[in-house]
Scaffold this active site. Structure first.
Site, PDB file in Angstrom:
ATOM      1  N   CYS A 174      29.195 -13.234  10.224  1.00 44.89           N
ATOM      2  CA  CYS A 174      29.131 -13.967  11.481  1.00 44.89           C
ATOM      3  C   CYS A 174      30.723 -15.638  11.027  1.00 44.89           C
ATOM      4  O   CYS A 174      31.372 -14.528  11.254  1.00 44.89           O
ATOM      5  CB  CYS A 174      27.861 -14.569  11.414  1.00 44.89           C
ATOM      6  SG  CYS A 174      28.137 -16.239  12.378  1.00 44.89           S
ATOM      7  N   HIS A 216      24.934 -10.079  13.702  1.00 44.88           N
ATOM      8  CA  HIS A 216      24.155 -10.657  11.985  1.00 44.88           C
ATOM      9  C   HIS A 216      23.437  -8.846  11.941  1.00 44.88           C
ATOM     10  O   HIS A 216      22.250  -8.887  12.059  1.00 44.88           O
ATOM     11  CB  HIS A 216      22.624 -11.567  12.548  1.00 44.88           C
ATOM     12  CG  HIS A 216      23.525 -13.309  12.646  1.00 44.88           C
ATOM     13  ND1 HIS A 216      23.919 -13.971  11.557  1.00 44.88           N
ATOM     14  CD2 HIS A 216      24.134 -14.009  13.565  1.00 44.88           C
ATOM     15  CE1 HIS A 216      24.200 -15.178  11.689  1.00 44.88           C
ATOM     16  NE2 HIS A 216      24.667 -14.977  12.723  1.00 44.88           N
ATOM     17  N   GLU A 262      22.293  -8.367   9.390  1.00 44.33           N
ATOM     18  CA  GLU A 262      20.927  -8.384   9.191  1.00 44.33           C
ATOM     19  C   GLU A 262      19.656  -8.519   9.789  1.00 44.33           C
ATOM     20  O   GLU A 262      18.204  -8.885   9.426  1.00 44.33           O
ATOM     21  CB  GLU A 262      21.373  -9.966   7.619  1.00 44.33           C
ATOM     22  CG  GLU A 262      21.184 -11.243   8.346  1.00 44.33           C
ATOM     23  CD  GLU A 262      22.834 -10.878   8.869  1.00 44.33           C
ATOM     24  OE1 GLU A 262      23.305 -10.501   9.473  1.00 44.33           O
ATOM     25  OE2 GLU A 262      22.597 -12.792   9.066  1.00 44.33           O
TER      26      GLU A 262
END
Lengths: 252, 197
Positions: B76, B179, B181
């Site tokens: 990001c 993102h 994650e």
């Protein structure tokens, strides 16, 4: 193309998921961590955890819960309920939440929206708005929908956008719990007036309602609770249905 | 050992949770030696470009990051800070990748042009090792108002109003705008691919 999002909402009271009708008559819907994991595995796009505990002591337990949910799931989630400060926001983000949702506190103290946006970015601040139609006007209510204000819905939504909200979560109290469909007309108006995403909430009862809220209401995301918790509409079935109806959704 | 760069501008919690789910050994650190000696470096971040750059500089981490020789992944704003310049606060960034970070322009009356670009969108990738076993048009999770223009280091693109760089690669430096994650199984695959580099 950006996918329309399906967001199960977990109302949390004293560490358990509960669900009521028109904000009342709460019924137990299970362990929030298990439920969150199930939704993530089933292909939900995001989750909202809403703490509706009445006492401050019970509210402290939300941090622990937020952390446990974050350990389990690989999709984003927002946390709301009783957030009144930048410090609380920090604690929730540090425990794994992507976003916080503020409601009554934003009405009481609009500066909170810009404070959070300035500190952590607009992407992490969702402003939740509960409103119902009074005569011809949509009026914002606070404190879980129990207290009417004198604020008109659309001007309020525009105002919080200007203050730095990254997203609006609009619940129609007239539709919430009825399972008769979302407030499609009001949502369409809101979506046409705002430049930030809008999550539609209140009234989901069938797969058609989701189709309508995306096609007619132009919502970016749709939130529901009981239809998911009690297995009435499995998330994978809903996504199949929306996809068959030419609505772009994420398939897993 | 994976070093996650700690500079008070990241949602490091989500990244740590993702690495735990992948059974990876990691440490959250702002120590120069630990970062330079790590097998892999993760450079996450959310927030404002100017503040993030200031936070890096105040800890001397700007010079540490550019000196990393092992694979580094910016996520990001981490990816954005790897570029030359961001129009967010007119911020001079790390200059690893020759690209400018621009702002999305919101257009009303069209639900696909809202800003921030928030939600799940598809990626088209060029087959880089970072995307091993990632199907074309897989969905990943985005939340951002600024984007890296497509450039010669682009290894994946996403279309939002126009195509832009979803992922970049320059030598040992990788960046993803989404993102990873929080991008479900697809994101876990991409993180695992990075760990496998």
């Amino acid at each position: 193309m950006l996918a329309k999002r399906i967001i199960p909402c977990l109302d949390i009271k004293n560490g358990r998921t509960v669900k009521g009708v028109n904000f009342e008559n709460l019924r137990d819907a299970g362990d929030p961590v298990e439920l969150a994991k199930r939704y993530a595995d089933e292909g939900a796009d995001e989750l909202v955890l809403l703490d509706i505990s009445a006492s401050l002591e019970a509210r402290e337990t939300i941090y622990d819960l937020v952390r446990k949910v974050g350990e389990q799931i690989n999709i984003p989630y927002a946390v709301g309920g009783g957030i009144t400060s930048v410090a609380q926001t920090y604690k929730l983000l540090r425990n794994g939440a992507e976003k916080v949702s503020v409601n009554s506190a934003a009405v009481r103290q609009p500066q909170l929206v810009s404070d959070i946006a300035n500190e952590y970015g607009t992407q992490c601040i969702v402003v939740a708005i509960d409103a119902r139609k009074v005569g011809e006007e949509w009026i914002v209510h606070t404190h879980g929908g129990t207290k009417p204000t004198e604020i008109e819905l659309f001007s309020w939504a525009k105002h919080v956008q200007d203050l730095g909200a990254g997203e609006i979560l609009f619940t129609s109290m007239d539709h919430d719990g009825t399972k008769n469909g979302f407030a499609v007309k009001a949502l369409r108006k809101m979506n046409e007036e705002l430049s930030i995403p809008v999550i539609a909430s209140g009234g989901a009862g069938s797969k058609e309602h989701f189709k309508d809220v995306f096609k007619e209401g132009k919502a970016d995301a749709a939130l529901a609770a009981s239809v998911f918790h009690f297995g009435e509409i499995p998330v994978p079935d809903l996504k199949d249905y929306l996809s068959d109806n030419d609505i772009n959704v994420r398939r897993t | 050992m994976v070093a996650i760069i700690d500079y008070d501008a990241g949602n490091t919690c989500s990244v740590m949770n993702a690495l735990r789910r992948l059974d990876a050994d990691f440490m959250l650190t702002n120590d120069k030696e630990s970062i330079l000696s790590a097998d892999k470096v993760l450079f996450p971040g959310v927030g404002h470009a100017t503040q993030a750059m200031n936070a890096l500089k105040s800890k001397g981490l700007d010079e540490v990051i550019t000196a990393v020789k092992n694979p580094l992944l910016g996520i990001c704003i981490g990816m954005q800070l790897m570029c030359d310049f961001s129009v967010e606060g007119n911020t001079r960034c790390l200059g690893i990748v020759d690209a400018i970070v621009q702002k999305f322009v919101p257009l009303n009356h069209d639900e696909f042009q809202k800003v921030p670009h928030m939600g799940w969108n598809g990626i088209v990738h060029s087959g880089d090792a970072l995307f091993t076993d990632v199907a074309e048009s897989s969905y990943v999770y985005y939340v951002h108002s600024y984007f890296v223009e497509s450039n010669e280091c682009t290894i994946a693109e996403t279309d939002y109003n126009h195509p832009y760089a979803a992922a970049i690669k320059k030598d040992n430096f990788y960046g993803v705008q989404f993102h990873a994650e929080k991008s479900g199984k697809v994101g876990e695959q991409i993180l695992q691919n990075f760990l496998n580099l």
